[in-house]
Design a protein around this motif. Structure first.
Motif, short mmCIF file in Angstrom:
data_model
loop_
_atom_site.label_atom_id
_atom_site.label_comp_id
_atom_site.label_asym_id
_atom_site.label_seq_id
_atom_site.Cartn_x
_atom_site.Cartn_y
_atom_site.Cartn_z
N LYS A 1 0.96 -1.04 -0.05
CA LYS A 1 0.08 -0.10 0.07
C LYS A 1 0.85 1.26 -0.04
O LYS A 1 1.49 1.64 0.92
N THR A 2 1.06 1.98 -0.94
CA THR A 2 1.64 3.19 -1.26
C THR A 2 1.18 4.10 -2.23
O THR A 2 0.05 3.84 -2.98
N ASP A 3 1.65 5.49 -2.00
CA ASP A 3 0.96 6.59 -2.78
C ASP A 3 1.82 6.67 -4.06
O ASP A 3 1.72 7.41 -4.95
N LEU A 4 2.94 5.81 -4.37
CA LEU A 4 3.77 6.03 -5.41
C LEU A 4 3.02 5.55 -6.85
O LEU A 4 2.16 4.71 -6.82
N ASN A 5 2.96 6.53 -7.70
CA ASN A 5 2.37 6.31 -8.99
C ASN A 5 3.44 5.94 -10.20
O ASN A 5 4.21 6.52 -10.77
N LEU A 6 3.59 4.46 -10.14
CA LEU A 6 4.30 3.79 -11.02
C LEU A 6 3.59 3.86 -12.49
O LEU A 6 2.97 2.54 -12.74
N GLU A 10 11.64 1.86 -17.21
CA GLU A 10 12.95 2.56 -16.72
C GLU A 10 13.39 1.79 -15.52
O GLU A 10 14.73 1.49 -15.50
N ILE A 11 12.50 1.15 -14.70
CA ILE A 11 12.97 0.35 -13.56
C ILE A 11 13.77 -0.87 -14.11
O ILE A 11 14.61 -1.56 -13.70
N CYS A 12 12.95 -1.75 -15.09
CA CYS A 12 13.34 -3.01 -15.73
C CYS A 12 14.72 -2.52 -16.17
O CYS A 12 15.52 -3.43 -16.28
N ILE A 13 14.80 -1.53 -17.17
CA ILE A 13 16.28 -1.28 -17.80
C ILE A 13 17.27 -1.04 -16.68
O ILE A 13 18.42 -1.40 -17.06
N GLY A 14 16.89 -0.40 -15.24
CA GLY A 14 17.92 -0.11 -14.75
C GLY A 14 18.60 -1.30 -14.05
O GLY A 14 19.60 -1.62 -13.65
N ILE A 15 17.43 -2.37 -13.58
CA ILE A 15 17.85 -3.59 -13.12
C ILE A 15 18.68 -4.42 -14.13
O ILE A 15 19.77 -4.96 -13.68
N ALA A 16 18.46 -4.50 -15.32
CA ALA A 16 19.01 -5.00 -16.50
C ALA A 16 20.44 -4.52 -16.55
O ALA A 16 21.47 -5.26 -16.84
N ARG A 17 20.69 -3.32 -16.55
CA ARG A 17 21.88 -2.34 -16.56
C ARG A 17 22.67 -3.12 -15.28
O ARG A 17 23.98 -3.31 -15.47
N GLY A 18 22.34 -3.20 -14.12
CA GLY A 18 23.03 -3.77 -12.89
C GLY A 18 23.53 -5.15 -13.16
O GLY A 18 24.72 -5.42 -12.91
N LEU A 19 22.44 -5.93 -13.77
CA LEU A 19 23.06 -7.46 -13.99
C LEU A 19 23.88 -7.50 -15.16
O LEU A 19 24.96 -8.23 -15.01
N ALA A 20 23.79 -6.50 -16.22
CA ALA A 20 24.94 -6.47 -17.31
C ALA A 20 26.17 -6.24 -16.64
O ALA A 20 27.37 -6.74 -17.09
#
Length: 599
Positions: free
Chosen positions: A413-418, A425-435
């Motif tokens: 339960k959060t007020d964040l609007n994803l 961009e979150i998916c891309i950031g995780i992918a960059r970290g794994l790469a």
């Protein structure tokens, strides 16, 4: 040690002369001009009648009486002593004398304060104030019965910081005299605490009172620093003191003397037994302490041999930063243990991860995490500030990420609007970290536990991979590692779960599951749904084969995509063929990828 008649000229206006502890002749002819209380502090003309006191205690700089943990009452000493001056209590029980003037100092009260709590004492309040002197500070016990006394002096350095700034080089060095005998030479409060501020220090001495007065003298002999971090904070300083008499011989009739003798015999026996027990306990404690210290030294050497020399925090620093690991500071709990929000002395906000005694992870995982995260630096990997190994449970100190974990942002339960773009961009950031871990870092690393709860979000919702306790390294020449299966059910690649063959593809498979969770806004397994919808991966593949892929999206994203006329829907195709990310999966005929498995 001046003597003769008391000079009348010392009472001139604006003249600061302290004539304490001299031997002036005081009689009716000069008693009227004598400053109040001075006769109590003359060596041979005490102001008391018959001695009546056998103890006193003073809270230096305090403003009200304080009951200590041993039930003794510490009287406040908030007298305004400036330049050369003195003060004697109305009860003429004790007095204090100050000599000297600080150079170019704005500190006119000679009292310093702090609101910090002290963790190594039960009487923290006593150490939140202290009295200083630029040269000579003396406390006198007045009207004491003659005999043997225990003198306890308590100190705390509350002005010089123990951080890495230039202010920390300040030193306060002074000598301690009692009854004129030198007890401590070049006494440095901070040195007694191994350089730590806000730590209580105690000194205890046994002295004899023969003239009904005790003299405790702290004297600055010119050593230390006068101007760092500010001018006027270099002289002797004390937080509290207490003086108490040992039991004296009783008087009475022969019967009482026999009873006294019997009592003394029992007392001696009791003391001998207590000393023997205390000696045994002390020996046992010393052995345990040496074993603990040896174990700590071995762990330190092992840690340094693995990762070099990481930043080591003390347990006291961590306890202070997290308010004694208060439940109100808990950010979350994982397989490793609870994570607390903390604030270091330099103002940095950190996340402190504590190894729980019930955790399935242990020393090996602790060392692995430090070794791995210390060797890699990337904007999509969480930053490690240091660790603590002198506590019962090891602690890891990370940078604090304001938005918490990804699973809280998506499933909680959060007020964040994803919106669509943010999730992408979150998916891309995780992918960059794994790469980076798989191809760009100095060592080839497989995380082994990629999941939504191990991805943290900063204030700008940039993702950072965390929790490297299960990570493994292997050489580029190796095709895979054979290792025991570890990780979280629902994110394990089939070939790894079934055969223990570990490659980077185990992380890629887990990333595909996380990506589907981000898009669908639900966990990979939800027991509350219908049987054919419980497993997210099976549901996603079924919708993909039925050419209804967009039905997988979170309802919030569907509303957004509808307004945007699905112009970004092609992004979803990047995540659809999750089954082709694993060696153990054969691509179905309708799978939009080649038969050759690709990363």
């Amino acid at each position: 040690m001046l003597s003769g008649r008391y000079p009348s000229w010392v009472n001139m206006n604006n003249l600061h002369v302290n004539l304490v502890w001299n031997n002036f002749g005081i009689d009716n002819s000069n008693n009227s001009i004598l400053p109040s209380g001075l006769n109590c502090l003359q060596r041979d003309t005490p102001c008391f009648g018959s001695p009546s006191y056998s103890s006193f205690a003073v809270d230096s700089g305090g403003s009200r009486p304080i009951r200590a943990s041993d039930n003794s009452i510490y009287e406040p000493d908030d007298a305004s002593l400036q330049l050369a001056s003195y003060y004697v209590t109305n009860s003429t029980r004790w007095g204090v004398s100050n000599i000297g003037r600080f150079m170019d100092s704005a500190n006119g009260s000679y009292i310093i304060y702090t609101s910090r709590r002290f963790t190594n004492t039960l009487d923290s309040e006593l150490f939140q104030t202290a009295r200083m002197s630029p040269s000579s500070l003396r406390y006198f016990g007045i009207g004491l019965k003659n005999g043997m006394y225990s003198v306890v002096l308590q100190f705390a350095e509350i002005f010089f910081p123990d951080d890495q700034t230039w202010k920390s080089v300040g030193k306060r060095i002074f000598n301690i005299y009692i009854q004129g005998d030198l007890k401590e030479t070049d006494f440095d409060i901070k040195k007694q605490t191994n350089g730590k501020s806000y730590t209580a220090v105690q000194r205890q001495y046994t002295v004899e009172v023969t003239n009904n007065v005790i003299d405790i003298h702290l004297f600055w002999a010119g050593k230390g620093t006068c101007c760092i971090p500010e001018q006027g904070f270099y002289g002797p300083s004390i937080s509290a003191l207490s003086v108490s008499s040992y039991d004296s011989n009783g008087e009475g009739d022969p019967g009482s003397q026999r009873n006294s003798t019997s009592s003394r015999t029992g007392l001696v026996v009791g003391v001998v037994v207590c000393v023997a027990i205390l000696g045994f306990l002390a020996l046992a404690g010393a052995i345990v302490w040496r074993q603990k210290r040896r174990r700590l030294e071995v762990e330190m050497e092992e840690l340094f041999s693995i990762v070099g020399r990481p930043n080591i925090f003390s347990y006291g620093e961590m306890k202070s930063a997290t308010d004694s690991f208060s439940d109100s500071n808990i950010l979350g709990r994982g397989g490793y243990g609870p994570v607390y929000k903390g604030k270091l002395l330099d103002g940095r906000i950190v996340a402190v991860k504590q190894l729980s005694s019930t955790s399935h992870q242990g020393k090996k995982e602790f060392m692995t995490e430090i070794a791995t995260i210390s060797a890699v630096q990337h904007r999509n990997l969480v930053k490690l500030h240091g660790c603590c190994i002198d506590s019962k449970t090891p602690l890891l100190v990370y940078e604090y990420l304001e938005q918490g974990s990804l699973d809280q942002a998506i499933f909680g339960k959060t007020d964040l609007n994803l919106d669509w773009r943010t999730r992408f961009e979150i998916c891309i950031g995780i992918a960059r970290g794994l790469a980076y871990l798989h191809e760009e870092s100095s060592m080839r690393i497989v995380h082994r536990d990629i999941k939504a709860s191990n991805v943290l979000l900063d204030a700008d919702l940039n993702p950072k991979i965390s929790d490297f306790g299960l990570a493994r390294h292997y050489k580029d020449s190796m095709t895979h590692l054979n290792t025991g299966v570890a990780g979280t059910l629902g994110y394990l690649a089939p070939e790894y779960a079934m055969m223990g063959h570990l490659t980077e593809k185990a992380d890629v498979f887990a990333f595909g599951v996380v990506a589907l969770e981000i898009l669908a806004g639900r966990r990979n397994f939800d027991d509350s749904l219908e049987e054919d919808e419980k497993y997210l991966l099976g549901c996603a593949w079924y919708l993909h084969e039925s050419q209804r892929t967009l039905e997988l999206l979170d309802s919030k994203l569907i509303e957004f995509a509808t307004r945007k006329k699905l112009r970004d829907s092609s992004m979803l195709l990047f995540f659809a063929p999750w089954a082709c990310l694993s060696d153990a999966h054969r691509c179905p005929r309708s799978c939009p990828c080649s038969r050759k498995t690709t990363r």
